[in-house]
Design an enzyme around this catalytic site. Structure first.
Site, short mmCIF file in Angstrom:
data_model
loop_
_atom_site.label_atom_id
_atom_site.label_comp_id
_atom_site.label_asym_id
_atom_site.label_seq_id
_atom_site.Cartn_x
_atom_site.Cartn_y
_atom_site.Cartn_z
N ARG A 386 15.93 80.72 48.22
CA ARG A 386 15.47 79.41 47.79
C ARG A 386 13.97 79.41 47.46
NH1 ARG A 386 18.34 74.05 49.03
NH2 ARG A 386 17.34 72.79 47.48
N CYS A 387 13.56 80.41 46.69
CA CYS A 387 12.19 80.40 46.22
C CYS A 387 12.11 81.33 45.02
CB CYS A 387 11.22 80.88 47.30
SG CYS A 387 11.48 82.57 47.82
N GLU A 762 13.06 74.82 44.64
CA GLU A 762 12.63 75.72 45.69
C GLU A 762 11.30 75.35 46.32
OE1 GLU A 762 13.16 78.94 43.07
OE2 GLU A 762 15.16 79.36 43.81
#
Lengths: 808, 288
Positions: A386-387, A762
């Site tokens: 999630r980035c 994100e």
């Protein structure tokens, strides 16, 4: 008509479109909330069989013997594949996205616990699981490496015997058989000099521990080889289906047009579903061998312990500053634990992703960062959970370091940040480590956040509570966490971003049907982001067609244009841009058709929400719906019929979303239990396409950040046994444990994106983790606790209390 | 996550079930709600060849009063416990405990009998049963017998139950009206087993603690009745010094495992903290 009536009539027309800025309800939720989604495991094909893995119980061991005879004798077992079967096909290793190779099935050695050793194929899942237990494997256990700081010891056991003599690898020279790469950016000499001259410096080992994206739907696929047509169809949980098709073609030798990769509905990805896994290769081989469809579905333990982990970055972070708190330099060295194979998912030229965004939101004149990637006896990965690639790690390093510096200077962390922010007039800003930040107004965001939470008052309250604690009146301490992050998303420009040589553009193809309905297809792939809703909103505004009349399709490589997929918040910056550009091409043609219909010159027309009207004669117009019909029967001379366009968008730059987060936390010193009292998140993602979806994304990202900061981890014991690879132990907060999130925003559009959007999915994760950690550290700061490592689960905070003598 | 093969049996009477279990031997397991056993089977940590499902057996559900005893059928679900008016009135600690077991879905299926009989040190009800000095009624082909909860547990998944034994009901002498109670459970998230938990029942007389009973969850391979701690509390003023001594006595009998929820020394200390908090809450609830 009065001006007012005209305006309200226009507003009504705009509202009907449900375009940009509309809190449109997610169209995909109609099927998801009724249990009518279509996931890989829902797929049932005639004659389909099932695969299951035999996995290594050891972290590091030589394989002496594999005997599958008992398994093969079990009724219903069709085949047992081992490396010996794959080797003649050249498939016992597969290429990784990071320029390494990874064993599909272990040949001579296993290198991490639960590594794939054999693949059993049987008539049903139960027989496959029973047969996997009957495969006998003899191992000779070897000394293993769990601590990445020991990987490069002179006497460390050599893990990768397959490449032990290859001292020049994908990312340059290797200085040890367990070394993967050294990657450095910045001006070392100038940085060292700045540190020598600095009035104040700090240095801290900041660890972003190993964790896992843990999508609720695990990785899975169905491979079906049609031997008559010579065509392979592969359904799977792929965040990047087109790349998977290319990889399958390259490694199998099947022509790319005879491979159909389909990603149906996906139950969360978070980076876990970007790479290629042994299960995919074995399913494909199994289907080719047996001529029957093969389904493979990971269970939870397999997912948590084998497919792509995240983080495991050990960051020695240094800041130099003047005595009054102006940053003069930053220096970071990272030991990056990549596990047994380098299967990190990042643009090929970036072995440490975009870690060089680690100067964060600050105007730091000079900086140097270097990353040493090392092998250990752990599972592979290093994905962007999630980035964007390694941005969570980078933001964690700088944001934690800023607080350490603030404490050393006895300055308030907000004041220190305000003093060092890149100023609005400095954008586009060239960072010391090589990025050009597109836009930002950090001071406004920080001020708004501080005002919203009543920052001064909170500090006053904290002071009172600290005094009360010292007087023995309370056993609770209060922490205020501040973080200000800058993300770097939307990979990326072909000048520096590619995956296996394919530039990281993305695409949209839009067709307007005669009745004014639209189908559009993109090269990205939603895993829950709501693309079917938001792309339609972009088109709605660009073309003046109601979003409800626009269907979005992704994930089928036969029909969708080529794209690099969805991860690193890249869908809006790339495919979202392609969507706007393709729609504008259609509008351009529509303008010519409208001019023909209205018998005026094109230049005499102006666009008005959903129509072209003649300038000065607003009652003379043609709506997009009229024009769509005409596109198929009433065209200007020599114009091609139809109304469609394609765009492959190569972004000129990344986008740089940012935000200011503040967390208020109360910690029970006796149990170490931390309670988030308040969490305020201000995000600036440029133009906001759907505020409701943005809010949902922020809730989700903060929840995952909360999990990571407060206890989620993949831990190993000293023998390389993976601990806690189930939801009994792996911390996945439920609604009960999840704090209440307050969201807010500012809008600083990206100057280079067609609609000014930056991507947001994100950001909350990137900004969230340091904010929670800073809150914990801030709570204990008055007790001189020093830097407290994540994760901050209760027992670790209780240990801090023990160390400080706080328990009686 | 795929269990091994097993045969499924669904008897309709206690006798039939007990005979089946006796006959099928060590490879047979009774199945109540299944929320421990099925999970273990999916991990192949348990691989019974026969499951004897008790859900079709008559007469194992429900709560009734028999003289001073409250009698709870073994197949009564945690959900039913939470919503039973008689228990709410006489044994509110059961409701407080059941509410902290896993989540509503588990509580709809999970039974009190399964929870106490399985012998999983992570289960919450065994310590509460020890705290209440409950007795388990056990049926077998040889007849019926009763065993005190305080004598029932020998080790993890090792209890007084032998081949052919079925826990049919739980008998508890209700504590006096106005008693104080608390089940204090430390856990990281919904669905987790306790990091440590303490059950306390006490009565007050003239502001002092007349009687007290304390038991601990998941800080050893069995539930622990904290006899010494209970004695320290009984007759005391429940002041800080008493609580310190009781907590120390309780911590001393723990022997927790180190796991991802914390190292042993932490979990032992948490047993003490949970005890203090449980006592304070029970005290606040008790009518003097």
């Amino acid at each position: 008509m009065s001006v007012q009536t005209v305006e309200s009539e226009r507003a009504a027309r705009a509202e009907k479109l449900e375009g940009l800025g509309c809190k449109r309800k997610r169209v995909e939720d109609i099927r998801f909330t009724q249990g009518r989604g279509n996931y890989v495991d829902d797929l049932k094909l005639p004659a389909m069989v099932f695969g299951d893995f035999v996995r290594s119980p050891h972290a590091h061991a030589r394989i002496l013997r594999i005997d599958a005879s008992r398994a093969k004798a079990l009724p219903g077992v069709l085949a047992v594949l081992t490396a010996a079967d794959l080797k003649p096909l050249g498939l016992h290793y597969m290429p990784t996205l990071a320029g390494d190779v990874q064993a599909v099935l272990a040949e001579d050695k296993v290198l991490f616990q639960n590594q794939e050793v054999a693949f059993v194929i049987a008539e049903d899942r139960y027989v496959a699981a029973d047969a996997a237990e009957l495969v006998e494997v003899d191992y000779e256990p070897l000394a293993c490496i769990v601590d990445p700081f020991k990987s490069l010891d002179p006497d460390a056991p050599v893990l990768r015997e397959d490449i032990k003599d290859k001292m020049e690898a994908a990312h340059g020279p290797r200085k040890h058989p367990n070394h993967i790469f050294e990657w450095s950016v910045g001006d070392k000499q100038a940085t060292d000099e700045a540190f020598e001259k600095a009035e104040v410096t700090i240095k801290e080992l900041i660890v972003d521990h190993r964790t896992h994206p843990a999508p609720l739907e695990t990785c899975q696929c169905v491979a079906s080889m049609d031997k008559i047509k010579g065509e392979l169809t592969l359904w799977g949980t792929f965040q990047a289906p087109h790349v998977i098709r290319t990889v399958v073609s390259l490694i199998s030798g099947l022509p790319e047009h005879k491979i159909h990769v389909i990603a149906p509905d996906i139950g969360g990805g978070f980076g876990n579903k970007v790479g290629a896994y042994s299960g995919y290769v074995c399913s494909v081989v199994g289907s080719i061998v047996l001529g029957r469809p093969v389904k493979w579905v990971e269970d939870r333990m397999e997912n948590l312990s084998t497919t792509s982990f995240a983080r495991d970055y050990h960051m020695t972070t240094e800041l130099a500053a003047t005595g009054d708190g102006r940053l003069t330099a930053m220096r970071v060295h990272v030991i990056a634990d990549h596990g047994a194979f380098d299967a990190c998912a990042a643009p090929t030229k970036f072995p440490a992703g975009f870690f060089n965004i680690c100067t964060g939101s600050y105007d730091i004149p000079t900086a140097f960062c270097s990353v040493d990637g090392v092998y250990t006896n752990k599972a592979t990965g290093g994905v962007a959970y999630r980035c964007s690639f390694r941005v969570t790690e980078a933001a964690f390093a700088i944001e934690r370091a800023m607080d350490v510096l603030a404490q050393k200077l006895a300055m308030d962390p907000v004041e220190l940040r305000m003093k060092n922010f890149i100023r609005p007039e400095q954008f586009p800003y060239q960072s010391a480590l090589g990025w050009e930040y597109d836009s930002g107004d950090y001071h406004t965001a920080m001020r708004k956040a501080a005002a919203a939470v009543g920052y001064e008052k909170l500090r006053a309250e904290q002071k009172e509570k600290r005094d009360a604690f010292l007087r023995g009146e309370t056993r609770e301490i209060m922490g205020i966490g501040v973080s200000f992050f800058t993300e770097i998303v939307g990979a990326g420009p072909s000048k520096n971003c590619d995956i296996l040589g394919i530039a990281m553009f993305d695409s949209a193809e839009i067709r307007v049907h005669p009745t004014g309905a639209v189908i559009a297809r993109m090269g990205t792939k939603s895993q829950g982001q709501g693309h079917e809703t938001t792309y339609a909103q972009i088109i709605a505004t660009e073309l003046g067609i109601p979003a409800d009349n626009i269907m979005i399709e992704e994930g089928d490589t036969d029909t969708a244009p080529y794209g690099l997929g969805t991860y690193g918040s890249r869908s809006t910056p790339t495919a979202g841009a392609a969507t706007a550009v393709a729609a504008r091409k259609i509008r351009q043609k529509a303008q010519m058709i409208a001019a023909h219909m209205l018998e005026v010159h094109e230049g005499d027309l102006e666009w008005d929400i959903d129509r072209f009207r003649v300038k000065g004669l607003p009652e003379k117009f043609k709506t997009m719906k009229d024009i769509a019909w005409a596109a198929y029967h009433d065209l200007p001379p020599n114009m091609e019929p139809g109304l469609e366009a394609v765009n492959y968008y190569d972004p000129p730059n990344m986008t740089f979303p940012f935000g200011a987060y503040i967390c208020v936390m109360d910690i029970d010193v006796d149990t170490g239990v931390a309670k988030v009292r308040r969490f305020y998140a201000l995000d600036d993602c440029g133009t906001r396409i759907n505020p409701m979806i943005i809010e949902g994304q922020i809730h989700g990202g903060l929840t995952e950040a909360f999990a990571c900061a407060m206890g989620q981890e993949i831990r190993y014991d000293e023998h390389g046994n993976v601990l806690g690879a189930s939801f009994m132990d792996f911390f996945l907060p439920t609604a009960v444990e999840t704090p209440v999130w307050e969201t807010d925003y500012t809008v600083t559009p990206s100057p280079h994106h067609p609609i000014g959007a930056k991507g947001v999915g994100e950001s909350p994760h990137v900004g969230g983790a340091p904010c929670f950690s800073n809150a914990v550290n801030d709570a204990y700061a008055f007790l001189n606790a020093g830097h407290i490592q994540m994760p901050h689960d209760a027992w670790r905070l209780w240990q801090v209390g023990e160390r400080l003598g706080l328990h009686h | 996550m795929i269990p091994g093969a097993f045969d499924y049996h669904r008897p309709t009477s206690v006798n039939e079930a007990a005979l089946l279990l006796r006959q099928l031997g060590e490879d047979a397991r009774p199945l109540a709600g299944g929320h421990s056993l099925i999970a273990l089977m999916k991990l192949r940590l348990a691989m019974p060849e026969h499951l004897v499902d008790l859900s079709g057996v008559d007469g194992l559900k429900g709560v009734r009063r028999e003289g001073d005893d409250l009698v709870i059928g073994a197949m009564t679900t945690q959900h039913d416990i939470i919503h039973d008016a008689m228990l709410a009135e006489s044994l509110p600690i059961l409701r407080e405990t059941a509410n902290q077991i896993a989540d509503p879905q588990v509580r709809y299926r999970g039974t009190i009998g399964g929870n106490v009989a399985n012998g999983d040190p992570g289960n919450d009800m065994p310590a509460v049963m020890q705290c209440l000095d409950a007795r388990f009624r056990i049926a077998s082909p040889d007849g019926e017998r009763e065993i005190s909860a305080r004598d029932f547990y020998h080790g993890a998944f090792d209890t007084e139950l032998h081949r052919g034994d079925i826990v049919t009901e739980i008998r508890i002498k209700a504590p006096p009206r106005g008693h104080g109670y608390a089940y204090e459970k430390m856990k990281r998230k919904t669905g987790d087993y306790a990091t440590a938990a303490a059950a306390v029942i006490l009565t007050l007389e003239g502001g002092r603690c007349a009687r007290a009973s304390v038991a601990l969850t998941n800080v050893a391979d069995t539930p622990l009745w904290a006899e010494e701690a209970s004695k320290i509390l009984a007759g005391s003023d429940l002041g800080k010094e008493t609580l310190d001594r009781a907590a120390a006595a309780a911590e001393a009998i723990t022997n927790p495992a180190s796991d991802l929820h914390g190292p042993a020394e932490f979990r032992a200390k948490m047993a003490g903290v949970m005890l203090r908090r449980a006592v304070m809450r029970a005290q606040a609830r008790a009518k003097a």
